[in-house]
Structure formats: structure tokens, C-alpha cells
Design a protein around this motif. Structure first.
Motif, PDB file in Angstrom:
ATOM      1  N   ALA A   1       2.619  35.439   1.524  1.00 60.63           N
ATOM      2  CA  ALA A   1       1.411  36.230   1.782  1.00 60.63           C
ATOM      3  C   ALA A   1       0.372  36.058   0.680  1.00 60.63           C
ATOM      4  O   ALA A   1      -0.830  36.041   0.943  1.00 60.63           O
ATOM      5  CB  ALA A   1       1.767  37.710   1.925  1.00 60.63           C
ATOM      6  N   MET A   2       0.833  35.947  -0.569  1.00 62.65           N
ATOM      7  CA  MET A   2      -0.084  35.822  -1.698  1.00 62.65           C
ATOM      8  C   MET A   2       0.672  35.255  -2.893  1.00 62.65           C
ATOM      9  O   MET A   2       1.852  35.539  -3.074  1.00 62.65           O
ATOM     10  CB  MET A   2      -0.680  37.187  -2.075  1.00 62.65           C
ATOM     11  CG  MET A   2      -1.680  37.154  -3.234  1.00 62.65           C
ATOM     12  SD  MET A   2      -2.563  38.728  -3.489  1.00 62.65           S
ATOM     13  CE  MET A   2      -1.288  39.765  -4.227  1.00 62.65           C
ATOM     14  N   VAL A   3      -0.039  34.466  -3.679  1.00 61.20           N
ATOM     15  CA  VAL A   3       0.465  34.052  -4.988  1.00 61.20           C
ATOM     16  C   VAL A   3      -0.476  34.634  -6.029  1.00 61.20           C
ATOM     17  O   VAL A   3      -1.663  34.858  -5.760  1.00 61.20           O
ATOM     18  CB  VAL A   3       0.562  32.520  -5.136  1.00 61.20           C
ATOM     19  CG1 VAL A   3       1.675  31.970  -4.251  1.00 61.20           C
ATOM     20  CG2 VAL A   3      -0.748  31.845  -4.853  1.00 61.20           C
ATOM     21  N   ALA A   4       0.058  34.898  -7.214  1.00 60.30           N
ATOM     22  CA  ALA A   4      -0.753  35.451  -8.299  1.00 60.30           C
ATOM     23  C   ALA A   4      -0.484  34.660  -9.567  1.00 60.30           C
ATOM     24  O   ALA A   4       0.656  34.246  -9.817  1.00 60.30           O
ATOM     25  CB  ALA A   4      -0.423  36.925  -8.524  1.00 60.30           C
ATOM     26  N   GLU A   5      -1.548  34.452 -10.320  1.00 57.43           N
ATOM     27  CA  GLU A   5      -1.459  33.797 -11.619  1.00 57.43           C
ATOM     28  C   GLU A   5      -2.215  34.637 -12.634  1.00 57.43           C
ATOM     29  O   GLU A   5      -3.262  35.221 -12.316  1.00 57.43           O
ATOM     30  CB  GLU A   5      -2.095  32.399 -11.594  1.00 57.43           C
ATOM     31  CG  GLU A   5      -1.435  31.414 -10.651  1.00 57.43           C
ATOM     32  CD  GLU A   5      -0.130  30.823 -11.157  1.00 57.43           C
ATOM     33  OE1 GLU A   5       0.287  31.148 -12.294  1.00 57.43           O
ATOM     34  OE2 GLU A   5       0.478  30.040 -10.401  1.00 57.43           O
ATOM     35  N   VAL A   6      -1.684  34.693 -13.848  1.00 58.81           N
ATOM     36  CA  VAL A   6      -2.358  35.308 -14.987  1.00 58.81           C
ATOM     37  C   VAL A   6      -2.593  34.171 -15.974  1.00 58.81           C
ATOM     38  O   VAL A   6      -1.646  33.467 -16.340  1.00 58.81           O
ATOM     39  CB  VAL A   6      -1.505  36.431 -15.621  1.00 58.81           C
ATOM     40  CG1 VAL A   6      -2.184  36.987 -16.862  1.00 58.81           C
ATOM     41  CG2 VAL A   6      -1.234  37.535 -14.604  1.00 58.81           C
ATOM     42  N   THR A   7      -3.839  33.966 -16.371  1.00 62.45           N
ATOM     43  CA  THR A   7      -4.142  32.820 -17.234  1.00 62.45           C
ATOM     44  C   THR A   7      -3.393  32.919 -18.556  1.00 62.45           C
ATOM     45  O   THR A   7      -3.135  34.002 -19.066  1.00 62.45           O
ATOM     46  CB  THR A   7      -5.653  32.707 -17.517  1.00 62.45           C
ATOM     47  OG1 THR A   7      -6.110  33.913 -18.122  1.00 62.45           O
ATOM     48  CG2 THR A   7      -6.441  32.411 -16.258  1.00 62.45           C
ATOM     49  N   SER A   8      -3.064  31.727 -19.057  1.00 64.14           N
ATOM     50  CA  SER A   8      -2.394  31.654 -20.354  1.00 64.14           C
ATOM     51  C   SER A   8      -3.081  30.597 -21.196  1.00 64.14           C
ATOM     52  O   SER A   8      -4.303  30.555 -21.247  1.00 64.14           O
ATOM     53  CB  SER A   8      -0.896  31.390 -20.158  1.00 64.14           C
ATOM     54  OG  SER A   8      -0.705  30.264 -19.335  1.00 64.14           O
ATOM     55  N   THR A   9      -2.329  29.698 -21.788  1.00 64.22           N
ATOM     56  CA  THR A   9      -2.905  28.751 -22.747  1.00 64.22           C
ATOM     57  C   THR A   9      -3.793  27.685 -22.114  1.00 64.22           C
ATOM     58  O   THR A   9      -4.625  27.112 -22.794  1.00 64.22           O
ATOM     59  CB  THR A   9      -1.787  28.058 -23.549  1.00 64.22           C
ATOM     60  OG1 THR A   9      -0.887  27.437 -22.624  1.00 64.22           O
ATOM     61  CG2 THR A   9      -1.037  29.057 -24.414  1.00 64.22           C
ATOM     62  N   LYS A  10      -3.613  27.410 -20.828  1.00 65.00           N
ATOM     63  CA  LYS A  10      -4.411  26.397 -20.132  1.00 65.00           C
ATOM     64  C   LYS A  10      -5.032  27.024 -18.885  1.00 65.00           C
ATOM     65  O   LYS A  10      -4.609  26.739 -17.763  1.00 65.00           O
ATOM     66  CB  LYS A  10      -3.551  25.193 -19.768  1.00 65.00           C
ATOM     67  CG  LYS A  10      -2.989  24.484 -20.989  1.00 65.00           C
ATOM     68  CD  LYS A  10      -2.103  23.330 -20.595  1.00 65.00           C
ATOM     69  CE  LYS A  10      -1.494  22.707 -21.841  1.00 65.00           C
ATOM     70  NZ  LYS A  10      -0.481  21.713 -21.525  1.00 65.00           N
ATOM     71  N   PRO A  11      -6.062  27.861 -19.065  1.00 60.51           N
ATOM     72  CA  PRO A  11      -6.605  28.599 -17.922  1.00 60.51           C
ATOM     73  C   PRO A  11      -7.241  27.716 -16.851  1.00 60.51           C
ATOM     74  O   PRO A  11      -7.277  28.096 -15.680  1.00 60.51           O
ATOM     75  CB  PRO A  11      -7.630  29.543 -18.544  1.00 60.51           C
ATOM     76  CG  PRO A  11      -7.986  28.930 -19.850  1.00 60.51           C
ATOM     77  CD  PRO A  11      -6.768  28.193 -20.305  1.00 60.51           C
ATOM     78  N   ASP A  12      -7.743  26.538 -17.212  1.00 62.44           N
ATOM     79  CA  ASP A  12      -8.390  25.695 -16.206  1.00 62.44           C
ATOM     80  C   ASP A  12      -7.414  25.245 -15.125  1.00 62.44           C
ATOM     81  O   ASP A  12      -7.804  25.040 -13.982  1.00 62.44           O
ATOM     82  CB  ASP A  12      -9.067  24.490 -16.868  1.00 62.44           C
ATOM     83  CG  ASP A  12     -10.333  24.888 -17.615  1.00 62.44           C
ATOM     84  OD1 ASP A  12     -10.915  25.947 -17.286  1.00 62.44           O
ATOM     85  OD2 ASP A  12     -10.726  24.161 -18.531  1.00 62.44           O
TER      86      ASP A  12
END
Length: 193
Positions: free
Chosen positions: A115-126
């Protein structure tokens, strides 16, 4: 003299996939294959994990549809006929609990039913902002939630079409972000401040 049959030479893509699948990243590291490139990420910091916990807590408490979630589920994503398929491990993968999507799944499963994936930026946000976004869209994952710690924003990408998401809803930390069905609640982003 008789001709000897030879096995066909493996393609570059087959060699890359074999190499990727044989990788043994150091403990706490995560390896992913996106657009023919291998990405290895270090273990996340505590603020990253705190943001993950805030998302999970709200989804479990407020979602109109009961959800199951995984923080380590490898997804094998369709890449429009390209080979090898992308192999991505989202920070969180959500599916309706009634689907029991993760039960019996192998280390790398297709994204059908996610239904959904989630990401929280870390050392390589691009990578989260572009490479993963495009990979999730190509696979047809309906919703992609991105908590961008560097930009202090939360973004919901939706309506995947032609290899990207056609809808983007961005709010600064502190503003609520409406999550559509099957979640159907406003995500409180003030906790990310």
C-alpha cells in the motif's frame, strides 16, 4: 572432431545480479540494487529510527485500515523490462493486515499488494529523493512517503504513471500531511521537528 556445446555467456545484467545477491554487507549495513547500481548504506542514526517509530505509531493507531509493516522487507521491483530488477529495502513497507502479504515471503518479494513505502533520509538523501522514488513509481507502488530531514519536509508521492509519481503533496515539518485510503488520516509531522 566433435563440436562441444558451451553454455551461453552470462549477460552483464546477470553478472551484476549474481554479484549483488552474493554480497555480504557488514553487520548493520544494507545493500540495494537500483537502476543497475549497487548502493550500500550504513546503519541509521537514532533520529532516523525515531522518525520511523513515529510513523509506525501513527499508522498503527490512526489508520482506518489495519496495517502490517516491515522495516527489513526486500522488494524486487519491476523496472519496465530492464534486467536485473531493482532490489530495494524500504525503511518501512506497509500492506493491509488482512492480506498477510509478508507471511511466507522470501527475502526478496514482489511489490504487488504493497500500500505504501516510507523512507527517512539519511547520509545519501538524493537516493531517497530520486532513485528510490522512480523505482517505486515504476513498480506501481501507490504511495511513497518521504521524511526529508535535511529539508525539514514530509512529502507524499502518489498516482504512479509512466515511471514517476504524478501527484506530490509536500508539507514542512509541523504541518499535518493527509494520507489517503487505505490509511485515511492526517500524519502529524510536528514530531519530526
Amino acid at each position: 572432431m566433435t563440436a562441444m556445446a558451451h553454455a551461453p555467456m552470462p549477460t552483464d545484467d546477470e553478472i551484476l545480479l549474481d554479484y549483488f545477491l552474493a554480497l555480504e554487507p557488514p553487520q548493520g549495513f544494507r545493500a540495494e540494487l537500483i537502476d543497475g547500481r549497487i548502493f550500500v548504506s550504513p546503519a541509521p542514526d537514532g533520529d532516523h529510527e525515531d522518525a520511523i517509530d513515529m510513523i509506525l505509531s501513527q499508522v498503527y493507531e490512526l489508520s482506518k485500515t489495519k496495517m502490517q509493516a516491515s522495516g527489513n522487507k526486500g522488494l524486487e521491483l519491476a523496472t519496465w523490462g530492464a534486467s536485473p530488477k531493482d532490489r530495494v529495502i524500504p525503511d518501512i513497507t506497509f500492506a493491509p493486515r488482512e492480506s498477510r502479504l509478508f507471511r511466507g515471503a522470501s527475502s526478496w518479494m514482489p511489490s504487488d499488494g504493497v500500500a505504501m513505502v516510507a523512507e527517512v533520509t539519511s547520509t545519501k538523501p538524493d537516493g531517497d529523493r530520486k532513485a528510490k522514488r522512480l523505482s517505486y513509481a515504476r513498480a506501481g507502488i501507490p504511495l511513497y512517503l518521504l521524511v526529508d530531514r535535511e529539508k525539514s519536509t514530509t512529502v507524499l508521492f502518489s498516482e504512479p504513471k509512466d515511471g514517476d509519481y504524478t501527484e506530490t503533496h509536500l508539507v514542512p515539518f509541523g504541518k499535518p500531511l493527509p494520507l489517503p485510503a487505505p490509511f485515511s488520516f492526517d500524519l502529524d509531522t510536528s514530531e519530526f521537528l
